[in-house]
Scaffold this motif. Structure first.
Motif, mmCIF file in Angstrom:
data_model
loop_
_atom_site.group_PDB
_atom_site.id
_atom_site.type_symbol
_atom_site.label_atom_id
_atom_site.label_comp_id
_atom_site.label_asym_id
_atom_site.label_seq_id
_atom_site.Cartn_x
_atom_site.Cartn_y
_atom_site.Cartn_z
ATOM 1 N N PRO A 192 0.823 -1.220 0.000
ATOM 2 C CA PRO A 192 0.000 0.000 0.000
ATOM 3 C C PRO A 192 0.856 1.270 0.000
ATOM 4 C CG PRO A 192 -0.810 -1.583 1.614
ATOM 5 C CD PRO A 192 0.514 -2.095 1.151
ATOM 6 N N ALA A 193 0.554 2.158 -0.931
ATOM 7 C CA ALA A 193 1.325 3.406 -1.039
ATOM 8 C C ALA A 193 1.222 4.234 0.236
ATOM 9 C CB ALA A 193 0.832 4.211 -2.237
ATOM 10 N N GLU A 194 0.047 4.225 0.862
ATOM 11 C CA GLU A 194 -0.129 5.040 2.063
ATOM 12 C C GLU A 194 0.745 4.546 3.210
ATOM 13 O OE1 GLU A 194 -3.537 1.969 2.072
ATOM 14 O OE2 GLU A 194 -2.414 3.181 0.627
ATOM 15 N N ALA A 195 0.992 3.238 3.246
ATOM 16 C CA ALA A 195 1.855 2.683 4.295
ATOM 17 C C ALA A 195 3.318 3.041 4.042
ATOM 18 C CB ALA A 195 1.691 1.170 4.361
ATOM 19 N N LEU A 196 3.732 2.947 2.774
ATOM 20 C CA LEU A 196 5.128 3.253 2.433
ATOM 21 C C LEU A 196 5.417 4.739 2.581
ATOM 22 C CD1 LEU A 196 5.477 1.010 -0.755
ATOM 23 C CD2 LEU A 196 6.543 0.593 1.473
ATOM 24 N N LEU A 197 4.562 5.579 1.999
ATOM 25 C CA LEU A 197 4.812 7.024 2.007
ATOM 26 C C LEU A 197 4.552 7.642 3.377
ATOM 27 C CD1 LEU A 197 3.261 7.980 -1.456
ATOM 28 C CD2 LEU A 197 5.665 7.592 -0.880
ATOM 29 N N GLY A 198 3.643 7.027 4.123
ATOM 30 C CA GLY A 198 3.338 7.541 5.448
ATOM 31 C C GLY A 198 4.179 6.933 6.547
ATOM 32 N N ALA A 199 5.138 6.074 6.173
ATOM 33 C CA ALA A 199 6.026 5.418 7.149
ATOM 34 C C ALA A 199 5.217 4.761 8.263
ATOM 35 C CB ALA A 199 7.035 6.420 7.724
ATOM 36 N N PHE A 209 4.736 1.950 10.185
ATOM 37 C CA PHE A 209 5.390 0.714 10.614
ATOM 38 C C PHE A 209 4.381 -0.347 11.068
ATOM 39 C CE2 PHE A 209 8.552 4.002 11.088
ATOM 40 C CZ PHE A 209 9.735 3.404 10.681
ATOM 41 N N GLY A 210 3.222 0.107 11.547
ATOM 42 C CA GLY A 210 2.240 -0.817 12.093
ATOM 43 C C GLY A 210 1.231 -1.318 11.083
ATOM 44 N N HIS A 211 1.353 -0.908 9.830
ATOM 45 C CA HIS A 211 0.402 -1.371 8.815
ATOM 46 C C HIS A 211 0.556 -2.879 8.621
ATOM 47 C CE1 HIS A 211 -1.651 -1.880 4.983
ATOM 48 N NE2 HIS A 211 -2.160 -0.668 5.121
ATOM 49 N N PRO A 212 -0.537 -3.622 8.525
ATOM 50 C CA PRO A 212 -0.434 -5.082 8.383
ATOM 51 C C PRO A 212 0.455 -5.530 7.227
ATOM 52 C CG PRO A 212 -2.692 -4.446 8.823
ATOM 53 C CD PRO A 212 -1.937 -3.162 8.629
ATOM 54 N N ALA A 213 0.431 -4.808 6.104
ATOM 55 C CA ALA A 213 1.255 -5.195 4.956
ATOM 56 C C ALA A 213 2.737 -5.011 5.251
ATOM 57 C CB ALA A 213 0.860 -4.379 3.724
ATOM 58 N N ILE A 214 3.074 -3.977 6.002
ATOM 59 C CA ILE A 214 4.478 -3.741 6.367
ATOM 60 C C ILE A 214 4.938 -4.775 7.392
ATOM 61 C CG2 ILE A 214 6.113 -2.087 7.332
ATOM 62 C CD1 ILE A 214 4.956 -1.396 4.548
ATOM 63 N N ILE A 215 4.067 -5.104 8.319
ATOM 64 C CA ILE A 215 4.389 -6.145 9.301
ATOM 65 C C ILE A 215 4.633 -7.470 8.594
ATOM 66 C CG2 ILE A 215 3.457 -7.498 11.215
ATOM 67 C CD1 ILE A 215 1.989 -4.973 12.138
ATOM 68 N N GLU A 216 3.784 -7.772 7.608
ATOM 69 C CA GLU A 216 3.933 -9.020 6.861
ATOM 70 C C GLU A 216 5.237 -9.032 6.059
ATOM 71 O OE1 GLU A 216 1.566 -11.725 3.508
ATOM 72 O OE2 GLU A 216 0.680 -9.882 4.282
ATOM 73 N N ALA A 217 5.558 -7.915 5.423
ATOM 74 C CA ALA A 217 6.804 -7.825 4.658
ATOM 75 C C ALA A 217 8.016 -7.977 5.572
ATOM 76 C CB ALA A 217 6.867 -6.496 3.911
ATOM 77 N N THR A 218 7.950 -7.369 6.739
ATOM 78 C CA THR A 218 9.035 -7.489 7.707
ATOM 79 C C THR A 218 9.230 -8.940 8.130
ATOM 80 O OG1 THR A 218 8.625 -5.244 8.548
ATOM 81 C CG2 THR A 218 9.866 -6.740 9.972
ATOM 82 N N ALA A 219 8.135 -9.649 8.308
ATOM 83 C CA ALA A 219 8.204 -11.061 8.693
ATOM 84 C C ALA A 219 8.859 -11.891 7.588
ATOM 85 C CB ALA A 219 6.807 -11.593 8.999
ATOM 86 N N LEU A 220 8.600 -11.544 6.323
ATOM 87 C CA LEU A 220 9.219 -12.266 5.210
ATOM 88 C C LEU A 220 10.740 -12.116 5.255
ATOM 89 C CD1 LEU A 220 6.774 -11.442 2.266
ATOM 90 C CD2 LEU A 220 6.977 -13.593 3.534
ATOM 91 N N SER A 256 11.825 3.278 0.240
ATOM 92 C CA SER A 256 10.702 3.462 1.153
ATOM 93 C C SER A 256 10.439 2.206 1.978
ATOM 94 C CB SER A 256 9.444 3.874 0.385
ATOM 95 O OG SER A 256 8.977 2.822 -0.439
ATOM 96 N N LEU A 257 10.672 1.031 1.384
ATOM 97 C CA LEU A 257 10.502 -0.208 2.139
ATOM 98 C C LEU A 257 11.671 -0.432 3.092
ATOM 99 C CD1 LEU A 257 9.131 -2.879 2.835
ATOM 100 C CD2 LEU A 257 10.317 -3.899 0.880
ATOM 101 N N LEU A 258 12.889 -0.283 2.594
ATOM 102 C CA LEU A 258 14.057 -0.506 3.447
ATOM 103 C C LEU A 258 14.028 0.400 4.679
ATOM 104 C CD1 LEU A 258 16.913 -0.906 0.792
ATOM 105 C CD2 LEU A 258 15.574 -2.696 1.933
#
Length: 209
Positions: free
Chosen positions: A44-51, A53-64, A88-90
């Protein structure tokens, strides 16, 4: 068999970078690894651009990243730097998200003027994130990658041979087999199918490793 996370940092849905990385995923699977693809543009762009960290998609990516033994990082090069999407992801990952992991950096671009982007832009970031072993990477010229009808991929012979070499080095570092049929060759249907090798394009410069 190692668990590998294969990341494409291209913002384009028709990206040569993504198609190239997904093809190399197939090679790694044939060598006995379990490969999970991650296209950063699907987050989700809003999660990446808005930093967020708690967005479910970012949590899932971190787990990967946490679950992976090895990580492939593929990015197009813009103005001698890796993509802003990848950054933005890193930036949202834990400081030492790559601790203990083996990493293969790959880049694509339109000019050999960008050939050092892996070593001078991407590699220091990967190292700062704790990567245990960053194997030699490869910069591939856009003109060496052709996408045909149906999404079939054609890679120039010299570039195909170089990509096979760095991919096999990465695989070996993770304990995989390297005796696979038809290295970076063969034709298949669809954007993630095996590629065919054609002539006429020159090799890009290999990065120091």
């Amino acid at each position: 068999m190692a668990a590998i996370l294969s990341v494409s940092g291209s913002p384009s849905a028709t990206s040569r970078t993504a198609r190239l990385v997904r093809h190399l995923d197939d090679r790694l699977r044939r060598q006995g690894h379990e490969v999970t693809p991650l296209d950063v543009r699907t987050l989700p762009a809003e999660a990446l651009l808005g930093a967020d960290f708690g967005h479910p998609a970012i949590i899932e990516a971190t787990a990967l990243f946490e679950q992976a033994d090895g990580v492939v990082i593929g990015t197009p090069v813009y103005k001698a730097a890796y993509s802003g999407l990848l950054k933005s992801l890193l930036d949202l990952l834990p400081q030492y998200a790559l601790t203990g992991k083996t990493v293969l950096p790959l880049a694509t671009g339109g000019s050999t003027a960008h050939v050092l982007a892996i070593d001078y832009a991407l590699r220091p970031v990967l190292s700062s994130m704790g990567a245990a072993h960053i194997v030699p990477g490869w910069f591939t010229l856009d003109k060496d990658i052709t996408v045909g009808d149906g999404g079939t991929l054609t890679i120039a012979p010299a570039a195909a041979a170089a990509l096979a070499q760095v991919t096999d080095q990465f695989s070996t570092a993770l304990g995989g087999r390297t005796a696979v049929p038809a290295p970076i060759s063969g034709r298949g249907a669809g954007p993630h199918a095996a590629v065919s090798v054609s002539g006429g394009a020159r090799q890009a410069a290999r990065t120091a490793g």
